[in-house]
Design a protein around this motif. Sequence first.
Motif, PDB file in Angstrom:
ATOM      1  N   ALA A 111       1.714 -11.440  -0.699  1.00 44.44           N
ATOM      2  CA  ALA A 111       2.942 -11.303   0.073  1.00 44.44           C
ATOM      3  C   ALA A 111       2.622 -10.954   1.522  1.00 44.44           C
ATOM      4  O   ALA A 111       1.649 -10.259   1.811  1.00 44.44           O
ATOM      5  CB  ALA A 111       3.830 -10.238  -0.550  1.00 44.44           C
ATOM      6  N   ARG A 112       3.445 -11.422   2.420  1.00 48.01           N
ATOM      7  CA  ARG A 112       3.187 -11.207   3.843  1.00 48.01           C
ATOM      8  C   ARG A 112       3.834  -9.935   4.381  1.00 48.01           C
ATOM      9  O   ARG A 112       3.300  -9.301   5.261  1.00 48.01           O
ATOM     10  CB  ARG A 112       3.674 -12.415   4.632  1.00 48.01           C
ATOM     11  N   ASP A 113       4.966  -9.538   3.851  1.00 46.10           N
ATOM     12  CA  ASP A 113       5.685  -8.360   4.342  1.00 46.10           C
ATOM     13  C   ASP A 113       5.330  -7.153   3.470  1.00 46.10           C
ATOM     14  O   ASP A 113       5.817  -7.020   2.349  1.00 46.10           O
ATOM     15  CB  ASP A 113       7.192  -8.630   4.318  1.00 46.10           C
ATOM     16  N   LEU A 114       4.474  -6.286   3.983  1.00 49.56           N
ATOM     17  CA  LEU A 114       3.988  -5.152   3.194  1.00 49.56           C
ATOM     18  C   LEU A 114       5.103  -4.203   2.780  1.00 49.56           C
ATOM     19  O   LEU A 114       5.098  -3.688   1.661  1.00 49.56           O
ATOM     20  CB  LEU A 114       2.927  -4.382   3.979  1.00 49.56           C
ATOM     21  N   ALA A 115       6.038  -3.964   3.661  1.00 48.22           N
ATOM     22  CA  ALA A 115       7.145  -3.063   3.326  1.00 48.22           C
ATOM     23  C   ALA A 115       7.946  -3.619   2.156  1.00 48.22           C
ATOM     24  O   ALA A 115       8.354  -2.871   1.271  1.00 48.22           O
ATOM     25  CB  ALA A 115       8.038  -2.833   4.535  1.00 48.22           C
TER      26      ALA A 115
ATOM     27  N   ASP B 229      -8.852   2.139   7.894  1.00 48.72           N
ATOM     28  CA  ASP B 229      -9.321   3.139   6.927  1.00 48.72           C
ATOM     29  C   ASP B 229      -8.517   2.964   5.633  1.00 48.72           C
ATOM     30  O   ASP B 229      -7.673   3.802   5.295  1.00 48.72           O
ATOM     31  CB  ASP B 229      -9.140   4.547   7.505  1.00 48.72           C
ATOM     32  N   PRO B 230      -8.771   1.876   4.903  1.00 47.94           N
ATOM     33  CA  PRO B 230      -7.941   1.570   3.740  1.00 47.94           C
ATOM     34  C   PRO B 230      -7.965   2.632   2.638  1.00 47.94           C
ATOM     35  O   PRO B 230      -6.969   2.832   1.948  1.00 47.94           O
ATOM     36  CB  PRO B 230      -8.462   0.229   3.239  1.00 47.94           C
ATOM     37  N   GLU B 231      -9.071   3.348   2.483  1.00 49.81           N
ATOM     38  CA  GLU B 231      -9.128   4.402   1.459  1.00 49.81           C
ATOM     39  C   GLU B 231      -8.142   5.521   1.790  1.00 49.81           C
ATOM     40  O   GLU B 231      -7.366   5.962   0.946  1.00 49.81           O
ATOM     41  CB  GLU B 231     -10.555   4.975   1.355  1.00 49.81           C
ATOM     42  N   ARG B 232      -8.189   6.012   3.024  1.00 49.40           N
ATOM     43  CA  ARG B 232      -7.294   7.096   3.446  1.00 49.40           C
ATOM     44  C   ARG B 232      -5.845   6.619   3.457  1.00 49.40           C
ATOM     45  O   ARG B 232      -4.950   7.319   2.986  1.00 49.40           O
ATOM     46  CB  ARG B 232      -7.698   7.610   4.833  1.00 49.40           C
ATOM     47  N   HIS B 233      -5.614   5.441   3.954  1.00 47.62           N
ATOM     48  CA  HIS B 233      -4.253   4.908   4.003  1.00 47.62           C
ATOM     49  C   HIS B 233      -3.697   4.706   2.592  1.00 47.62           C
ATOM     50  O   HIS B 233      -2.512   4.921   2.348  1.00 47.62           O
ATOM     51  CB  HIS B 233      -4.212   3.612   4.805  1.00 47.62           C
ATOM     52  N   THR B 234      -4.560   4.307   1.671  1.00 49.56           N
ATOM     53  CA  THR B 234      -4.132   4.142   0.277  1.00 49.56           C
ATOM     54  C   THR B 234      -3.669   5.472  -0.296  1.00 49.56           C
ATOM     55  O   THR B 234      -2.638   5.549  -0.957  1.00 49.56           O
ATOM     56  CB  THR B 234      -5.269   3.541  -0.570  1.00 49.56           C
TER      57      THR B 234
ATOM     58  N   VAL C  30       6.534   4.676   6.649  1.00 46.23           N
ATOM     59  CA  VAL C  30       5.192   5.131   6.272  1.00 46.23           C
ATOM     60  C   VAL C  30       4.137   4.219   6.905  1.00 46.23           C
ATOM     61  O   VAL C  30       3.153   4.710   7.489  1.00 46.23           O
ATOM     62  CB  VAL C  30       5.026   5.178   4.736  1.00 46.23           C
ATOM     63  N   LEU C  31       4.317   2.928   6.805  1.00 49.95           N
ATOM     64  CA  LEU C  31       3.345   1.988   7.382  1.00 49.95           C
ATOM     65  C   LEU C  31       3.232   2.171   8.888  1.00 49.95           C
ATOM     66  O   LEU C  31       2.124   2.177   9.444  1.00 49.95           O
ATOM     67  CB  LEU C  31       3.745   0.544   7.042  1.00 49.95           C
ATOM     68  N   THR C  32       4.366   2.333   9.561  1.00 48.21           N
ATOM     69  CA  THR C  32       4.359   2.549  11.006  1.00 48.21           C
ATOM     70  C   THR C  32       3.644   3.848  11.344  1.00 48.21           C
ATOM     71  O   THR C  32       2.842   3.908  12.280  1.00 48.21           O
ATOM     72  CB  THR C  32       5.803   2.558  11.553  1.00 48.21           C
ATOM     73  N   GLY C  33       3.913   4.894  10.567  1.00 46.97           N
ATOM     74  CA  GLY C  33       3.259   6.183  10.777  1.00 46.97           C
ATOM     75  C   GLY C  33       1.744   6.103  10.621  1.00 46.97           C
ATOM     76  O   GLY C  33       1.006   6.839  11.272  1.00 46.97           O
TER      77      GLY C  33
END
Length: 184
Positions: free
Chosen positions: A69-73, A133-138, A174-177
């Motif tokens: 999917a393209r839109d993560l939100a 930082d995908p681990e922290r963001h996850t 959350v994504l923007t933050g």
Amino acid sequence: MDRISVIGDAAVEVIAAEGMRGLTHRAVDRAAGLPAGSTSYYARTRLALLELAMARMVELDQAVIDPDARDLAEVLAATVHAAITVGRTRMLARYEFALEATRRPELRAAYDAGGVEIRRLCVTLLGAAGSTDPERHTRVLLNWLDGAIFDALAGAGSTNPPDRQELADGARAVLTGLGLPLTR
């Protein structure tokens, strides 16, 4: 659907409805509409039955996530919305598992294995979206997801759960933050 999936689905239903104490091989046979003894043929012990149920929950969770999917939100909103609507039973069973795993170390491994798979998918999704930082963001993102789901199912928000638009707005915040792009 194969017999293992039927048994796994029935075990999840029993756990969600009756808690861990209600989970027996006979209860699963009844819930699945199978002849007595069918469940114990596939899962001889209670631990094996619990592991089968957990594996089924992880399998169903992975089917909900659309990694392309393209839109993560929207992906996140759809995931949470599915968890609080069509996946409600599975989530209630997961909470039972989480609590039981804190008291019974033999369940910890099965419970954690499911979480590792979901985290792996999320890390991959965020990495593909450009996370530095995908681990922290996850970790942050899953905390939001878990909180939103728990509140909608068992918390104070259960009397007025969020709709999909509210969830998408929350995911965007959350994504923007986190400084992540909203689309890929």
